[in-house]
Structures are given as structure tokens and as C-alpha cells.
Design an enzyme around this catalytic site. Structure first.
Site: not given
Length: 692
Positions: A274, A333, A335, A427
Site C-alpha cells: 500500500d 506484517d 517486520d 484483527d
């Protein structure tokens, strides 16, 4: 053999006169011993004096060594204080505060201003009352005994009162009649909430102890492991990596996912980008292309319009027709770095457990020892995973999905309505809806996935605002569905009272109200009291329980307690924003990453990209260079900021500690003093990453 006994014969002088000794044991013969001479005594005396001199020298050296160490410690402390003073001076001179922050903010400006003005009003009122109380102290009023004050008021002759005594008498009567009762009532309510929340935490700790004592953990069925290792039966898995302008960490996450130990024909990796920065998009595309050339099944997907933030990104990734070919979806994600055997340790838990919709792994942190802020976060999150989520997963098969490092059954996602963009905690939203549809969750405490913690207070503050405003949005939206759901009353009670109200609403409410507002006010209105066990003993016990999952963090138990109370102002503000659907509750700001484990790789990739662009197109190279220079320039302009609400609360608590010192309230004084210092350090942004 028994030792012989000695008998001395005669009383000869010690100047060479022989002394005869007999021994009662007949097996021993008679011997003659010569008494020591005068020269021997002199030699002995000299030797003793030398020994004393040597011991004195050794003692002197020991004292000098200790003095040197003490001087070194004092020098180190002085250097630290000087450095701290210089940092504070630069921070104040720069004038950078959260009010003139140019970066995207998670807080509504109107709400932020009103909240800050309320804190300032309390601060100015406390300063006024402190001056009034100091003047009364020198007038001889007894601060520590309100009953004696009242007795003096009603027994002293009116004529002996001057103007000040009259004003102070009126103030005491107002306190007793109008201010103390509602303040004491609010304090009692917060104390009850505090006790209930402490009992909940104690029950969770007992549940964790029982799990360890009985060695309880989810174990996949044996035939599921056999299918993988011997029969070679691997279900199809879709892996999604959502990201947005995260050039510091994209490389390590893509590499870790591409190295997952799973047949390439059974796995597809989606990089859902994104990013709105052209340089970042270019770097990520190149990384995906590199892994495609190495044989990985990986695709790059980019949305021009970021509708719905992360939820919209994941929803877009699930909309492709080829998704129907896959049974499970793993989400990481940008990281996060899963181990190669991640799928082999999670997927088997779905085998022959058709009601299991989610398998969640715990997080581990590559930078947990980077600074004090990351150490305290590690304590908090370790308790969250090892105690809260593990206990809930074992006993009730429900917990909030962490948004990453988890594997979903795609059928569970579809039956629960898929990803929705209605909150910033997509989530938790999908987890609640899946639980209401009867799906069970499995938490694996022994499967870890590495990630990063926010290293700056600014990034951590924005992350916590999103994490505490989103659940309140979700609670408003989900409450009717929970009430109507066809689940047991116990599950409804657990979800409404324990999951939402107690742990998401009551905790930040009483923590801020009790320790940051009521406690300082009771110093100026002593007729309303907070017991010492509320101020000290129970919080210390709860901090001790929280720190048990990370025994190496015991030296940080006091900073942890103070920091959690300090963060209550941010969490309370976020909770109010989410509960009343204020504008800041819908703002999503990506948590800043440092990418320490991949800085070298990123530099080499930039050099490689620059070289490739030079060969292909000179204008594109100039554009890339311009973007990189612009980003470097913006990075150089970054400053640590001062946070006005935290600073105002710091001075409020320090003012209250001065008032408690007049009353000789030991525990209250020390708590207010150290809590005020904690707010001051956080308000000056001295706890996390230091830029300027």
C-alpha cells in the site's frame, strides 16, 4: 591413640632455663624443651610490627581503591546528569511539542485540546491550593489530622481568628461538606474496579502456573505429522505480507517468507503493498522480482487507493480468483520474520480439527534490549502472550487475533464475513466474529516469530492509541451481535465483561483516574483518603506478577510500574475517543520501524537499484536520487518532542507530592514523587530513541 597430657616441672626463668615435661603416656619418652630467649621475643616483636605495617598498607590501598571507585561512580553520575541536563536544555530550546507535530496524528485536535485544558486546570488549582496550604502550615494548622482541624475550628474563639484563619476555616468546611464525599465515593468505585481487575490478573497467573505445572500445551495429532513427514501430504497455503511505506524492513520479511520449508507448488506469497512513496514501491518490486527469478512463487500487488487501511489491503488480496485454490492463509506484517519450520509447526493443528479456525504463534523481539522503552514493552507483551493469550487459548479456545504471525482457515474467514474496514483493529474484529460463529482458536506459546518493537516514544504512543481506541469502537458495533449470538452465557459474559469491559475499558479508566487524578486531589482534600495498600502494595504485587514471564527484567519492576501508570493518560484518551466515536478513533498511522537487522541489506539494495536505473534510464535515476535525498533530508530534520499532557501531569503530581510532604505521608509522598518524575521523563521524551 589418646593425646598425652603435659605437666610442667619447676618455675625456672625463661632465660635459657630448661623446662622438663613429662607425659603420662608410657610410650612417649622424656624430652627437654628450652624456653624461648629474649632475642627470640625481640625478633617476634619486630615480625609482628612488620605484619602490622603491611596490614596497614594493605588497608590503605583497599580504602584508596574504594575511594577511586566511588569517585568514578560520582564522576559517571555527574557526567550522566550533565548529559541529561544538556539534552533537556536542547529539547526545551527546540520548542518541538506534540502540538506542532507535522506527522500524521492519531488524536483529534479538539479532544486533545480539551483533555489538555482539563489537566492544566487541575494543575493550576493544585498550585493555588499548595500555596494556600503552605501559608496555613506556617500558621500552625495540622495537616495530617483533619479531625483536629475541625476541633480547632469549632472550639477556637472567633476573635482570635484573623482574615487568613477565617478563609482557611471556610475552605476546610467546604472540603468536609461538599468536596470530600463525592471524591471519596469516586475513589471507592475506582478501588473496587482496581481490586476486580487485580483478581482477574491473579486468576490468569494461577491459570498460567497450572499450565506449566501440568505441562499442558496444544499437541497436533500424530497422523497430521506423519502426513507431512512421511506421506508428503501438504495442504495449500496462501501467505500474505501487507505493508505500507516500510522500506526499512520489507527485505527481511520477504526473504524469511520465501525461505519457508514448504513445497513451492503448495504455497503462494502475496506482497500486498500500500506504499505511496515511489522509491519504496520500486525497491519492493525489485525484491519480489529477485525472488521470482530464484524460483519462489511470489506476486506483487499494489493498491492506488488505500481504502480501509490494512483491512482493505487484506480484503483486496483475498478477492483474486486463485485464492479459492488455497485452504489456509498465513499473515505476516512487514517486520516479522518467521522461522523456516513455521508452517510445519502450525498447519498440523488443523488436521482432523474442523472447528479450529486460527492458530496463533507468539512474538519475540529482535530489539528488546535496545533501550528502556523496548525493555518495558517486552515485559508487557510477554505477559500478554504467555499469560493472557495462553490461558485463554487453553481453557476457553478464544483470544484476540494479533493481526500477524497467525494461520487462518480460509473457510473460517469467509463464514465470519471476511475482513471489514469498520475499525482500526481488524484483527480483533475478525476474531470476535469468528468466535461468535463457533470457531476455536489455538495459541502456540512455543512457536515464536521475530519482529520489532517501537524504539521511540512517539511511535509507541501512536501504536497504543490505535490499540486502545479500536476495541472500544468494536465493542459498540459488536455488542448487539454478542447478545444475539447462539453461544453459552459463560462465553457471552467472558466476551462482554472480561474481554472488552474489564481489560479494555476499566483498566485504562481506573489507572488514569485513580493514580493521576484522585490520588493528587486527596493530598489537598485529606478528608478523602486512599489507603497505603491501594497506593503501594497491590500495584507492587501486580507488577511482580506481570514481570514473572521475563525473570531477567526484575531490575525494571519499579520503572515498569511507573511507566504503565504514565501510559494511562494515552490509553485513557484513546479509550474515550473509541467509545464515543471521535475522529481520532478512525485514524491509522503505520508504526515506524528501525530495520536494524537489515540496514546493510537495504543499503546494498539501494546501490544495486541505482546502478540498474543508470543503465536503463537517466531521468528515472535522477528521480530516484531526488526521492532518496528528500527522504534523507526529512530524516535529518526529525526531533524528539515534548508532550504537553505528560508534562502537565508531571507538575501536577510533583505539586501533590510537595503537599503530602507537609502532611508527613511517607508512602503517598514517594509514590507521587517518583510517578511525577516518570511523567517528566516521558514528557521530555527521554525514555526511548534519542534523535535530538
Amino acid at each position: 591413640m589418646a593425646l598425652p597430657s603435659f605437666n610442667w616441672w619447676g618455675k625456672g626463668s625463661h632465660k635459657g632455663t630448661p623446662v622438663v615435661v613429662t607425659m603420662e603416656n608410657p610410650n612417649w619418652s622424656m624430652v627437654e624443651l628450652e624456653a624461648p630467649s629474649e632475642s627470640d621475643f625481640q625478633t617476634s616483636t619486630v615480625t609482628q610490627e612488620k605484619a602490622r605495617g603491611k596490614n596497614a598498607k594493605q588497608l590503605t590501598w583497599v580504602l584508596l581503591l574504594k575511594a577511586h571507585r566511588a569517585a568514578g561512580c560520582l564522576t559517571s553520575v555527574a557526567s550522566t546528569l550533565f548529559s541529561l541536563g544538556s539534552t533537556i536544555r536542547r529539547r526545551v530550546i527546540s520548542g518541538q511539542t506534540d502540538n506542532n507535530d507535522s506527522t500524521p496524528s492519531t488524536e483529534n485536535k479538539t479532544v486533545k485540546t480539551r483533555f489538555y485544558n482539563c489537566i492544566k486546570a487541575f494543575l493550576w488549582l493544585s498550585l493555588l491550593l499548595l500555596g494556600f496550604e503552605i501559608a496555613a502550615y506556617f500558621k500552625g494548622w495540622h495537616f495530617g489530622a483533619p479531625k483536629l482541624q475541625l476541633q480547632y475550628i469549632f472550639t477556637a474563639p472567633f476573635g482570635v481568628r484573623d482574615l487568613f484563619d477565617g478563609l482557611y476555616t471556610r475552605w476546610v468546611l467546604i472540603r468536609v461538606g461538599y468536596l470530600a464525599p463525592p471524591l471519596q465515593f469516586l475513589a471507592n468505585v475506582c478501588i473496587i474496579l482496581f481490586i476486580v481487575q487485580s483478581l482477574d490478573r491473579l486468576v490468569l497467573c494461577l491459570g498460567c502456573f497450572w499450565i506449566r505445572f501440568k505441562k499442558i500445551k496444544p499437541i497436533p495429532k500424530q497422523d497430521a505429522i506423519v502426513d507431512l513427514e512421511e506421506n508428503g501430504f501438504f495442504p495449500t497455503v496462501l501467505v500474505q505480507i501487507p505493508m505500507c511505506n516500510e522500506k526499512e524492513v520489507y527485505q527481511q520479511s520477504i526473504a524469511a517468507v520465501c525461505n519457508l520449508d514448504w513445497p513451492k507448488s503448495k504455497i503462494l506469497i502475496q506482497v500486498l503493498d500500500d506504499s505511496d512513496e515511489p522509491t519504496t514501491q520500486l525497491l519492493i518490486k525489485e525484491e519480489v522480482h529477485k525472488w521470482q527469478q530464484d524460483g519462489a512463487r511470489i506476486v506483487y500487488r499494489h493498491r492506488v487507493i488505500r481504502d480501509g487501511y490494512k483491512a482493505g489491503n487484506l480484503k483486496s488480496g483475498m478477492s483474486y480468483s486463485y485464492v479459492k485454490e488455497y485452504e489456509f492463509v498465513a499473515i505476516f506484517d512487514a517486520d516479522f520474520q518467521p522461522a523456516p519450520d513455521f508452517l510445519k509447526r502450525t498447519i498440523p493443528h488443523f488436521k482432523d480439527n474442523e472447528d479450529v479456525g486460527l492458530v496463533q504463534a507468539r512474538w519475540s523481539f529482535v530489539n528488546k534490549d535496545e533501550n528502556l522503552l523496548t525493555r518495558l514493552q517486552n515485559v508487557n507483551l510477554s505477559f500478554h502472550f504467555e499469560v493472557e493469550q495462553q490461558v485463554n487459548g487453553v481453557f476457553i479456545n478464544f483470544f484476540g487475533f494479533n493481526g500477524t504471525a497467525g494461520v487462518w482457515r480460509i473457510k473460517a474467514l469467509e463464514e465470519s464475513g471476511g475482513w471489514l474496514e469498520r475499525t482500526t483493529v481488524e484483527d480483533m474484529d475478525i476474531a470476535v466474529r469468528a468466535h461468535l460463529h463457533g470457531w476455536k482458536f489455538v495459541f502456540l506459546n512455543d512457536v515464536e516469530c521475530q519482529c520489532e518493537l517501537p524504539e521511540s516514544y512517539e511511535a509507541y504512543r501512536k501504536q497504543q492509541h490505535r490499540w486502545h481506541s479500536g476495541p472500544m469502537q468494536l465493542f459498540r458495533l459488536c455488542l448487539p451481535d454478542i447478545i444475539r449470538a447462539k453461544i453459552s452465557m459463560w462465553k457471552k459474559f467472558n466476551m462482554i465483561f472480561l474481554f472488552f469491559l474489564l481489560r479494555k475499558l476499566i483498566l485504562p479508566f481506573y489507572s488514569f483516574t485513580l493514580f493521576c487524578i484522585i490520588l493528587p486531589m486527596t493530598m489537598f482534600i485529606p478528608e478523602a483518603e486512599l489507603p497505603a495498600w491501594v497506593v503501594c502494595y497491590i500495584p507492587a504485587t501486580m507488577s511482580f506478577l506481570n514481570i514473572l514471564p521475563t525473570p531477567k527484567s526484575f531490575p525494571f519492576i519499579v520503572p515498569y510500574l511507573l511507566f504503565e501508570n504514565t501510559m494511562s493518560v494515552t490509553k485513557f484518551n484513546a479509550m474515550i475517543s473509541g467509545l464515543f466515536q471521535l475522529g481520532s478513533a478512525y485514524e491509522w498511522v503505520v508504526t515506524k520501524k528501525s530495520g536494524r537487522s537489515s540496514e546493510g541489506d537495504l543499503v546494498s539494495l539501494v546501490e544495486k537499484e541505482t546502478k540498474q536505473q543508470r543503465e536503463e534510464s537517466e531521468p528515472n535515476l535522477d528521480e530516484t536520487k531526488t526521492d532518496i535525498l528528500r527522504e534523507q533530508k526529512s530524516r535529518q530534520k526529525k526531533h524528539n518532542r515534548m508532550y504537553t499532557k505528560e508534562l502537565a501531569l508531571a507538575f501536577l503530581l510533583l505539586t501533590a507530592s510537595a503537599r503530602s510532604l507537609l502532611s508527613a505521608q511517607g508512602i503517598h509522598f514517594y509514590f507521587l514523587l517518583f510517578q511525577g518524575i516518570s511523567f517528566l521523563l516521558v514528557g521530555l521524551d527521554l525514555i526511548g530513541e534519542q534523535v535530538l
